[in-house]
Enzyme design. Structure first.
Site, mmCIF file in Angstrom:
data_model
loop_
_atom_site.group_PDB
_atom_site.id
_atom_site.type_symbol
_atom_site.label_atom_id
_atom_site.label_comp_id
_atom_site.label_asym_id
_atom_site.label_seq_id
_atom_site.Cartn_x
_atom_site.Cartn_y
_atom_site.Cartn_z
ATOM 1 N N ASP A 121 37.017 40.329 40.269
ATOM 2 C CA ASP A 121 37.015 39.481 39.221
ATOM 3 C C ASP A 121 37.337 37.515 40.050
ATOM 4 O O ASP A 121 36.825 36.687 39.844
ATOM 5 C CB ASP A 121 38.361 39.330 37.751
ATOM 6 C CG ASP A 121 37.016 40.988 37.290
ATOM 7 O OD1 ASP A 121 36.176 41.425 37.959
ATOM 8 O OD2 ASP A 121 38.398 41.126 36.434
ATOM 9 N N GLU B 77 46.715 50.852 40.154
ATOM 10 C CA GLU B 77 44.972 49.720 40.597
ATOM 11 C C GLU B 77 45.022 49.393 41.896
ATOM 12 O O GLU B 77 44.174 48.927 42.517
ATOM 13 C CB GLU B 77 45.196 49.294 39.392
ATOM 14 C CG GLU B 77 44.276 48.447 38.964
ATOM 15 C CD GLU B 77 44.283 46.863 37.500
ATOM 16 O OE1 GLU B 77 45.154 47.127 37.374
ATOM 17 O OE2 GLU B 77 42.616 46.643 37.462
HETATM 18 C C1 DGY Z 1 39.303 43.430 33.686
HETATM 19 O O1 DGY Z 1 39.904 43.385 32.182
HETATM 20 O O2 DGY Z 1 40.427 43.027 34.066
HETATM 21 C C2 DGY Z 1 38.505 43.619 33.954
HETATM 22 O O3 DGY Z 1 38.652 43.992 35.536
HETATM 23 C C3 DGY Z 1 36.940 42.895 33.822
HETATM 24 O O4 DGY Z 1 36.128 43.647 33.703
#
Ligand code: DGY
Length: 436
Positions: free
Chosen positions: A172, A403
């Site tokens: 992202d 994560e």
């Molecule tokens: C988030 O909400 O951070 C996700 O990566 C979007 O897919």
């Protein structure tokens, strides 16, 4: 965690706890729905321990496929509070879009690793009638997915697939997009815009508010266009990403192998992969910097910063040996493997943009490690592959199934009990220590 057996048992426990009944949630609290590329990675772990679940994981994802072939980034879980995650089903309004399925979904996509996941799941159990039925049922859906990307997302018209939102990259807030996001002055995100991610994770470990404003603006525009993919002008972000296109190339080759298993014609899938190889070299090899780059289709500019996504084209089996060697050297350099104790950092350690704890701007992730490991093995870079696999196992052993991880200290960050970290650990362990 002391032994391989304990680590394996703990990974399976994470997957079982996150099972919703038809799919695996990335994390119960922070991500309580089904995510597209998460599901594909997770099924690869399930295939090691419970292949029926792997099949169910992938089949349930494809219930969210649109009639155009689009596989959405999120299929919303009806058992979850619709307000638990932003942006939720009320933001995306898929029911109002042409060709959307009965299930509520988002309208953007994520990297296409599904054919690899389906092939892996099939091969885990290829003599059973259930495996054959699964492959036969998924093949037309995978074909439609690849066709959607090749036909509707070649927005640059040169044979590569473009993403129209940073969330579509899966990485992202990667610095790759820093120069590509348009100015957001004057955009009012409205009263429904409330970040829920910061209820779970420290702000310094997540994308910034400015990033979120850009994300919401782009998603709002795409939604309000009816998720139209008709031309460049509609989009504020049109990018040819090396990771996305390399994964599609690999997926096309996996689809050719699936076609062979089903006695269908593999040739169109091979041709699609060959086309991607040519376009990847033509459009995304930055000859000045000797690395793969992302291309801003609106300006023609190539990104300059090296990120882990720039290593993934190592998956391309037709790379010129000299270029293959340069990618391997970059992966092994002080920017990635050679510069920290817990690789691979998601952004080059020496880059000005490197931020060791902020989401995709520096931390190490198990899924991108897994992709580089897969690519390195295919490219014959056994030492690189082995070191990435061992680093990944060391990360989850000391930091837990988090994560992402600080690549310098190994500290675990972001969501806890994160599904793909557990699932891909199962795959790493089985390859490193099959008897363990
Ligand atoms: C988030 O909400 O951070 C996700 O990566 C979007 O897919």
């Amino acid at each position: 965690m002391s032994s391989t057996a304990e680590l394996r048992a703990a990974a399976v426990e994470v997957l079982r706890e996150n099972w919703s009944g038809s799919a695996t949630l990335p994390s119960r609290r922070q991500y309580p729905h089904q995510w597209s590329w998460d599901s594909a990675f997770i099924s690869i772990g399930w295939a090691r321990v419970d292949v029926a679940r792997a099949r169910q994981e992938l089949s349930s994802l494809f219930l969210g496929q649109w009639s155009s072939g689009r596989v959405p980034q999120i299929v919303f879980n009806t058992d979850a509070d619709p307000e638990a995650y932003f942006p939720g089903p009320g933001f995306w309004r898929s029911a109002a879009a042409t060709g959307a399925p009965a299930a509520a979904t988002s309208g953007i996509v994520q990297p296409p690793i599904h054919s690899r996941a389906v092939l892996t799941t099939y091969l885990a159990d290829d003599s059973s009638p259930e495996a054959r039925r699964f492959l036969r049922a998924l093949y037309p859906q995978l074909r439609a997915w690849h066709n959607y990307l090749h036909e509707h997302r070649d927005l640059g018209g040169a044979g590569l697939v473009a993403i129209v939102h940073p969330w579509e990259s899966g990485l992202d807030n990667s610095p790759l997009w820093d120069t590509m996001l348009r100015d957001d002055h004057g955009f009012d995100a409205g009263p429904g815009f409330e970040r829920r991610d910061l209820l779970h994770v420290r702000a310094g470990h997540r994308p910034t508010d400015a990033d979120y404003l850009a994300y919401v603006k782009l998603a709002t525009q795409y939604r309000d266009s009816g998720y139209a993919d008709t031309g460049l002008a509609e989009h504020g972000f049109v990018v040819e990403d090396p990771l996305f296109n390399a994964l599609l190339l690999d997926a096309d080759l996996c689809l050719a192998r699936i076609a062979e298993q089903l006695e269908e014609d593999p040739a169109p899938h091979r041709r699609a992969a060959e086309g991607l190889h040519a376009a990847l070299m033509d459009r995304l090899w930055n000859a000045d910097r000797r690395q793969f780059a992302a291309r801003d289709v609106r300006t023609g500019k190539l990104s300059e910063v090296a990120t882990v996504g720039c290593l993934v084209p190592l998956l391309d089996p037709w790379l010129d040996p000299r270029i293959r060697q340069e990618v391997i050297e970059l992966a092994c350099s002080a920017d990635f493997l050679g510069g920290c104790d817990y690789p691979l950092p998601s952004t080059a350690l020496t880059a000005a943009e490197f931020d060791r704890q902020r989401y995709w701007r520096g931390p190490a992730w198990i899924n991108t490690n897994w992709l580089v490991w897969l690519a390195a093995r295919q490219a014959g870079a056994a030492e690189l592959a082995d070191r990435v696999a061992r680093s990944s196992v060391a990360l989850v052993s000391s930091g837990g199934f988090r994560e992402y991880f600080d690549p310098i200290s190994g500290e675990g960050l972001g969501a806890e009990s994160f599904s793909w970290s557990a699932a891909l650990t199962l795959d790493f362990l089985d390859q490193l220590d099959p008897a363990g």
